[in-house]
Design a protein around this motif. Sequence first.
Motif, PDB file in Angstrom:
ATOM      1  N   MET A   1       0.851  -1.169   0.000  1.00 35.03           N
ATOM      2  CA  MET A   1       0.000   0.000   0.000  1.00 35.03           C
ATOM      3  C   MET A   1       0.896   1.232   0.000  1.00 35.03           C
ATOM      4  SD  MET A   1      -2.900   1.160   2.803  1.00 35.03           S
ATOM      5  CE  MET A   1      -4.171   0.068   2.242  1.00 35.03           C
ATOM      6  N   THR A   2       0.585   2.157  -0.848  1.00 31.88           N
ATOM      7  CA  THR A   2       1.345   3.402  -0.901  1.00 31.88           C
ATOM      8  C   THR A   2       0.681   4.456  -0.026  1.00 31.88           C
ATOM      9  OG1 THR A   2       0.095   4.328  -2.752  1.00 31.88           O
ATOM     10  CG2 THR A   2       1.983   2.909  -3.305  1.00 31.88           C
ATOM     11  N   GLU A   3       1.380   5.569   0.156  1.00 32.30           N
ATOM     12  CA  GLU A   3       0.822   6.676   0.934  1.00 32.30           C
ATOM     13  C   GLU A   3      -0.484   7.159   0.311  1.00 32.30           C
ATOM     14  OE1 GLU A   3       2.107  11.079   2.609  1.00 32.30           O
ATOM     15  OE2 GLU A   3       3.479   9.991   1.319  1.00 32.30           O
ATOM     16  N   SER A   4      -0.507   7.275  -1.012  1.00 30.26           N
ATOM     17  CA  SER A   4      -1.729   7.722  -1.704  1.00 30.26           C
ATOM     18  C   SER A   4      -2.875   6.740  -1.490  1.00 30.26           C
ATOM     19  CB  SER A   4      -1.471   7.886  -3.201  1.00 30.26           C
ATOM     20  OG  SER A   4      -0.533   8.901  -3.427  1.00 30.26           O
ATOM     21  N   ASP A   5      -2.582   5.442  -1.595  1.00 33.23           N
ATOM     22  CA  ASP A   5      -3.611   4.422  -1.353  1.00 33.23           C
ATOM     23  C   ASP A   5      -4.162   4.547   0.063  1.00 33.23           C
ATOM     24  OD1 ASP A   5      -3.159   3.338  -3.886  1.00 33.23           O
ATOM     25  OD2 ASP A   5      -1.760   1.824  -3.122  1.00 33.23           O
ATOM     26  N   PHE A   6      -3.255   4.757   1.029  1.00 34.45           N
ATOM     27  CA  PHE A   6      -3.669   4.881   2.419  1.00 34.45           C
ATOM     28  C   PHE A   6      -4.561   6.100   2.607  1.00 34.45           C
ATOM     29  CE2 PHE A   6      -2.908   6.380   6.803  1.00 34.45           C
ATOM     30  CZ  PHE A   6      -3.391   5.292   7.491  1.00 34.45           C
ATOM     31  N   ALA A  29      -0.405   8.891  10.988  1.00 38.54           N
ATOM     32  CA  ALA A  29      -0.584   7.435  11.056  1.00 38.54           C
ATOM     33  C   ALA A  29       0.265   6.755   9.992  1.00 38.54           C
ATOM     34  CB  ALA A  29      -2.058   7.080  10.874  1.00 38.54           C
ATOM     35  N   TRP A  30       0.265   7.286   8.770  1.00 34.12           N
ATOM     36  CA  TRP A  30       1.063   6.689   7.697  1.00 34.12           C
ATOM     37  C   TRP A  30       2.549   6.721   8.049  1.00 34.12           C
ATOM     38  CZ3 TRP A  30       0.800   3.348   4.069  1.00 34.12           C
ATOM     39  CH2 TRP A  30       1.844   3.226   3.155  1.00 34.12           C
ATOM     40  N   GLY A  31       3.010   7.831   8.622  1.00 32.96           N
ATOM     41  CA  GLY A  31       4.414   7.939   9.017  1.00 32.96           C
ATOM     42  C   GLY A  31       4.786   6.878  10.040  1.00 32.96           C
ATOM     43  N   GLN A  32       3.911   6.638  10.996  1.00 37.01           N
ATOM     44  CA  GLN A  32       4.179   5.628  12.025  1.00 37.01           C
ATOM     45  C   GLN A  32       4.185   4.228  11.418  1.00 37.01           C
ATOM     46  OE1 GLN A  32       5.006   6.348  15.249  1.00 37.01           O
ATOM     47  NE2 GLN A  32       5.527   4.197  15.374  1.00 37.01           N
ATOM     48  N   TYR A  35       7.419   3.867   9.379  1.00 41.08           N
ATOM     49  CA  TYR A  35       8.572   3.744  10.273  1.00 41.08           C
ATOM     50  C   TYR A  35       8.647   2.333  10.842  1.00 41.08           C
ATOM     51  CZ  TYR A  35      11.585   4.251  14.324  1.00 41.08           C
ATOM     52  OH  TYR A  35      12.573   4.069  15.245  1.00 41.08           O
ATOM     53  N   ASN A  36       7.533   1.830  11.327  1.00 43.49           N
ATOM     54  CA  ASN A  36       7.530   0.495  11.920  1.00 43.49           C
ATOM     55  C   ASN A  36       7.885  -0.582  10.901  1.00 43.49           C
ATOM     56  OD1 ASN A  36       6.903   1.302  14.519  1.00 43.49           O
ATOM     57  ND2 ASN A  36       4.710   1.151  14.191  1.00 43.49           N
ATOM     58  N   LEU A  37       7.343  -0.463   9.696  1.00 47.45           N
ATOM     59  CA  LEU A  37       7.670  -1.442   8.655  1.00 47.45           C
ATOM     60  C   LEU A  37       9.154  -1.401   8.320  1.00 47.45           C
ATOM     61  CD1 LEU A  37       4.611  -1.026   6.245  1.00 47.45           C
ATOM     62  CD2 LEU A  37       5.104  -2.965   7.757  1.00 47.45           C
ATOM     63  N   GLY A  38       9.697  -0.208   8.170  1.00 49.03           N
ATOM     64  CA  GLY A  38      11.116  -0.067   7.859  1.00 49.03           C
ATOM     65  C   GLY A  38      12.008  -0.553   8.981  1.00 49.03           C
ATOM     66  N   TYR A  39      11.642  -0.249  10.202  1.00 46.38           N
ATOM     67  CA  TYR A  39      12.404  -0.673  11.375  1.00 46.38           C
ATOM     68  C   TYR A  39      12.429  -2.194  11.461  1.00 46.38           C
ATOM     69  CZ  TYR A  39      13.654  -1.241  16.303  1.00 46.38           C
ATOM     70  OH  TYR A  39      14.251  -1.623  17.468  1.00 46.38           O
ATOM     71  N   ASN A  40      11.272  -2.807  11.335  1.00 44.90           N
ATOM     72  CA  ASN A  40      11.199  -4.267  11.413  1.00 44.90           C
ATOM     73  C   ASN A  40      11.943  -4.933  10.262  1.00 44.90           C
ATOM     74  OD1 ASN A  40       9.732  -4.299  13.807  1.00 44.90           O
ATOM     75  ND2 ASN A  40       7.780  -4.154  12.750  1.00 44.90           N
TER      76      ASN A  40
END
Length: 59
Positions: A1-6, A29-32, A35-40
């Motif tokens: 899902m992209t930012e636009s989709d979200f 919310a999208w930023g969080q 971030y979580n996806l990238g961190y994991n």
Amino acid sequence: MTESDFLVYCQNQVKGPLKDEDIILMLTAWGQISYNLGYNQALKEHHIEKKEDPGSGKG
């Protein structure tokens, strides 16, 4: 899902016109999420086991 989709998804959840506060909340919310996806993903790529947050009440 992209930012636009979200953002489209979120917009479909809101009745009536979007207010500035709605857009800020959606982007926060999208930023969080991002971030979580990238961190994991980084932990996984470097074979690092995720440690539980001591303040989370888990463990």
